[in-house]
Scaffold this motif. Sequence first.
Motif, PDB file in Angstrom:
ATOM      1  N   ARG A  33       0.816  -1.221   0.000  1.00 20.06           N
ATOM      2  CA  ARG A  33       0.000   0.000   0.000  1.00 20.06           C
ATOM      3  C   ARG A  33       0.855   1.280   0.000  1.00 20.06           C
ATOM      4  O   ARG A  33       0.378   2.333  -0.403  1.00 20.06           O
ATOM      5  N   LEU A  34       2.092   1.169   0.450  1.00 22.31           N
ATOM      6  CA  LEU A  34       2.933   2.364   0.516  1.00 22.31           C
ATOM      7  C   LEU A  34       3.121   2.974  -0.874  1.00 22.31           C
ATOM      8  O   LEU A  34       2.895   4.161  -1.089  1.00 22.31           O
ATOM      9  N   LEU A  35       3.519   2.119  -1.812  1.00 19.20           N
ATOM     10  CA  LEU A  35       3.739   2.580  -3.181  1.00 19.20           C
ATOM     11  C   LEU A  35       2.412   2.997  -3.820  1.00 19.20           C
ATOM     12  O   LEU A  35       2.308   4.020  -4.488  1.00 19.20           O
ATOM     13  N   TYR A  36       1.411   2.167  -3.576  1.00 24.42           N
ATOM     14  CA  TYR A  36       0.095   2.405  -4.168  1.00 24.42           C
ATOM     15  C   TYR A  36      -0.447   3.791  -3.773  1.00 24.42           C
ATOM     16  O   TYR A  36      -0.856   4.585  -4.617  1.00 24.42           O
ATOM     17  N   LEU A  37      -0.402   4.093  -2.483  1.00 27.78           N
ATOM     18  CA  LEU A  37      -0.971   5.372  -2.021  1.00 27.78           C
ATOM     19  C   LEU A  37      -0.105   6.564  -2.450  1.00 27.78           C
ATOM     20  O   LEU A  37      -0.628   7.613  -2.820  1.00 27.78           O
ATOM     21  N   LEU A  38       1.208   6.376  -2.402  1.00 21.33           N
ATOM     22  CA  LEU A  38       2.102   7.461  -2.803  1.00 21.33           C
ATOM     23  C   LEU A  38       1.798   7.873  -4.249  1.00 21.33           C
ATOM     24  O   LEU A  38       1.697   9.057  -4.574  1.00 21.33           O
ATOM     25  N   ARG A  39       1.605   6.863  -5.122  1.00 25.48           N
ATOM     26  CA  ARG A  39       1.339   7.156  -6.534  1.00 25.48           C
ATOM     27  C   ARG A  39      -0.093   7.632  -6.742  1.00 25.48           C
ATOM     28  O   ARG A  39      -0.358   8.511  -7.557  1.00 25.48           O
ATOM     29  N   GLN A  40      -1.013   7.049  -6.009  1.00 24.18           N
ATOM     30  CA  GLN A  40      -2.411   7.461  -6.149  1.00 24.18           C
ATOM     31  C   GLN A  40      -2.554   8.957  -5.863  1.00 24.18           C
ATOM     32  O   GLN A  40      -3.360   9.655  -6.471  1.00 24.18           O
ATOM     33  N   HIS A  41      -1.739   9.462  -4.912  1.00 26.75           N
ATOM     34  CA  HIS A  41      -1.780  10.890  -4.584  1.00 26.75           C
ATOM     35  C   HIS A  41      -0.878  11.712  -5.496  1.00 26.75           C
ATOM     36  O   HIS A  41      -0.647  12.888  -5.241  1.00 26.75           O
ATOM     37  N   GLY A  42      -0.370  11.065  -6.539  1.00 25.85           N
ATOM     38  CA  GLY A  42       0.383  11.792  -7.556  1.00 25.85           C
ATOM     39  C   GLY A  42       1.703  12.358  -7.076  1.00 25.85           C
ATOM     40  O   GLY A  42       2.051  13.497  -7.397  1.00 25.85           O
ATOM     41  N   PHE A  43       2.459  11.562  -6.301  1.00 30.35           N
ATOM     42  CA  PHE A  43       3.756  12.050  -5.812  1.00 30.35           C
ATOM     43  C   PHE A  43       4.613  12.518  -6.982  1.00 30.35           C
ATOM     44  O   PHE A  43       4.826  11.782  -7.950  1.00 30.35           O
ATOM     45  N   ALA A  44       5.106  13.743  -6.912  1.00 25.81           N
ATOM     46  CA  ALA A  44       5.807  14.342  -8.048  1.00 25.81           C
ATOM     47  C   ALA A  44       7.293  14.004  -8.075  1.00 25.81           C
ATOM     48  O   ALA A  44       7.962  14.175  -9.097  1.00 25.81           O
TER      49      ALA A  44
END
Length: 740
Positions: A33-44
Amino acid sequence: VPADRGDTIRNFLSPSSVAIVGASADETTLSGRLLYLLRQHGFAGKIYPVNPRHQTISGIQCYPSIADVPEAVDLALIAVPSASVADVVRQCGERNIPGAYVISAGFNEAPEGTTGAAAAQGLIAAARGGPTRVSGPNAEGIYNVIDDIALGFSPVLDYDHVLKSRPRPGNVAVIAQSGGLGFGIFNLGLARGIDFSHIITTGNEVDLDATDYLEFLVNDDDTDVVVLFIEGLERPSRLRELGLRAAECGKTIVVVKVGRSAEAQRAAVSHTGHVTGPGHLWSALLRSAGIVEVTDMADLLDVVAALSAWPSGGGSRVGIVGGSGGAGVWMTDVLRANGMEVPEIEEELQQEMRSFLPYYASPVNPVDFTAGIRQRSDMDRVLSLVGKSERLDVIVVVASLMHAPTPAETAALYRGIGEQTGKPVLTYSYTSPAQEAIAAFAAARVPIYLSQTGVARAVSALADRAVGIAAPPRELADSELADSELADSELADSELADRAAPPASLPVPDGETLHEAAVKEWLARCGFRLPAGHLAASAADAVSAAEAIGYPVALKAQSARLPHKAAAGVLALNLTCAAQVRGAYQAIHDRAVSAAGAGQVAGVLVEKMADPGFEMLVGISRDPSLGPFLTIGAGGTDTELLADVATLAAPATADQVRAALSGLRCGKVFDPRSSRALDTTAFCALAARISDIAARSPGLKELDLNPVIVHRAGHGTDIVDGLAVVSPALPGHGGRRYTD
Ligand SMILES: Nc1ncnc2c1ncn2[C@@H]1O[C@H](COP(=O)(O)OP(=O)(O)OP(=O)(O)O)[C@@H](O)[C@H]1O
Ligand SMILES: [Mg+2]
């Protein structure tokens, strides 16, 4: 205080590159979930998954170890089994990665007998030994709402299932040792229309702790309110410093402290020990730092909704406006019961309202425009007029939001009046608010309440913030001393004169308890005035002491084994001649020896009888982690029964003592208008001075001056009893012995 001006913490809140150690493609697992949420929130920024078992994860190149990541990394999110975490932190150190946030559990929170404790020791050593600062372990995540950076695994952050849309950045930060609760407060707060800046969960705090984040947020321009959920703190004194700094900046810290009992519950020898508990101490500590303490989640949301919607303004004078007379009167009752004022508004404003309201409406306060009001614009006019009153600090609109035809306009009107007048506007709905109303009010940042007590709590938090906090104790300069009102009183003057001097060293008892004569001797060395007395070793000695002191006298056997002399029957009062003294000496001495044992009685104190007055308790207790506290209240033998005491963080100022006194039942006899009119000035100066001496005597664990006899105004006080528990292992002791 870190010398990096916030860089360490800023790096945790807004990293520009993140490595995820233990990354996984499986979104159903914690590490996935760490990667999933980071990307879902559009980490720049850059993301570097680390996992030796994969070449790529979700289409991103994966590295076998932190050492293999080709570029610089700001923050490592660690989600590997606890036994490997220390190693990973060391590898981060070798790469000069400034921060590691440890999600992994299985450290000191794990039950005894597991590998948790060893893993924690290893992690602490790794954190101390290298350049990488560690947050966690056993932490749930950090959400930077301002920049929409989601670090962690909290389901609350999931756009698909919970968040739906990007939350509007706001001015409330949350720091929680509990991950579930940190994100729980965020989730419930959003539903309540509260906007956030940062959600930070700190887990077991092996390195960075809640106060490190708090210090950053107190200095953060985006944040006006910081909510702190804590179970315990390594450095509680830092909370006091930061509370004072926050208050100076007009910010508010709101604290939930759970787990108040158990460990700090000390074996209580003195009255003070019986009437204070660790819960009281935490509350006293928070109060002394201007920190708002809340009791439960509903209370937290009620208070934070108002503080964040209205980052300035407020006070205890409330104008209540609505169309339901009953709801207005009920609100009035609840606010009054909670110490708020509902003053009449100015006659001119009332006149103007009368000119267009139905004749049966009431424009006084609570203002009831009734169901008979003709048009919407008339309601708006009422509100504007109430906003003009100079007798009010806050406006509470009592409304029915179940059916609000134009909720956005209504909310905008309320917001506008609050902004124009500087008077925060709060809405209480006595019907179930419609979804559109909830959304519109949240958008306009006008909080809605469904509890009148909640409104009262919110108003009182706004009022406390507006008043600020009493200045913390400080040394008085000589010039100020001369001007101060205390200088009028001979007693207070002599007690303040050596305020800057360090307290005399504490005597060393045989055990831990200091009997009355030893306490009084110490207080005398510290500069306090005490009743004339002499520790007599024989009947003849007692008689000659009594003759020298002058009758009437009291006789009290002195033994560390007999802390409560009346209860042990080793005390005689009001002796008026040599024969009485001789007889009393023998009886008291014999009884003391048989009760305490031969060699355990230091002598019999012959003491001048003080004039009668009102008996107060002045006590000190020192909590092993929270530090020293002052307790004042109704004294004498019925102290526990009366339970009329207040506890303040020590040192306390005379003004703080005075404020605490006014909140007690016994405070009434200090009122100059009462028939007894006690010497408030002398008592407050004495208690403040005792708290000051105690704060600077780390070996003093408990002190019980019970009673301090308080006389009528201008006639001072007499300290007629004393009992102390000291710890000879701690500094601040001289070489004296008393019980032999
Ligand atoms: N010097 C004094 N002048 C006037 N009254 C005194 C004096 N000493 C003692 N008393 C009275 O006697 C009571 C009992 O005395 P003291 O407080 O010294 O004994 P104690 O039994 O050890 O107290 P405690 O209940 O606090 O343990 C006091 O509360 C006070 O009313
Ligand atoms: Mg006593």
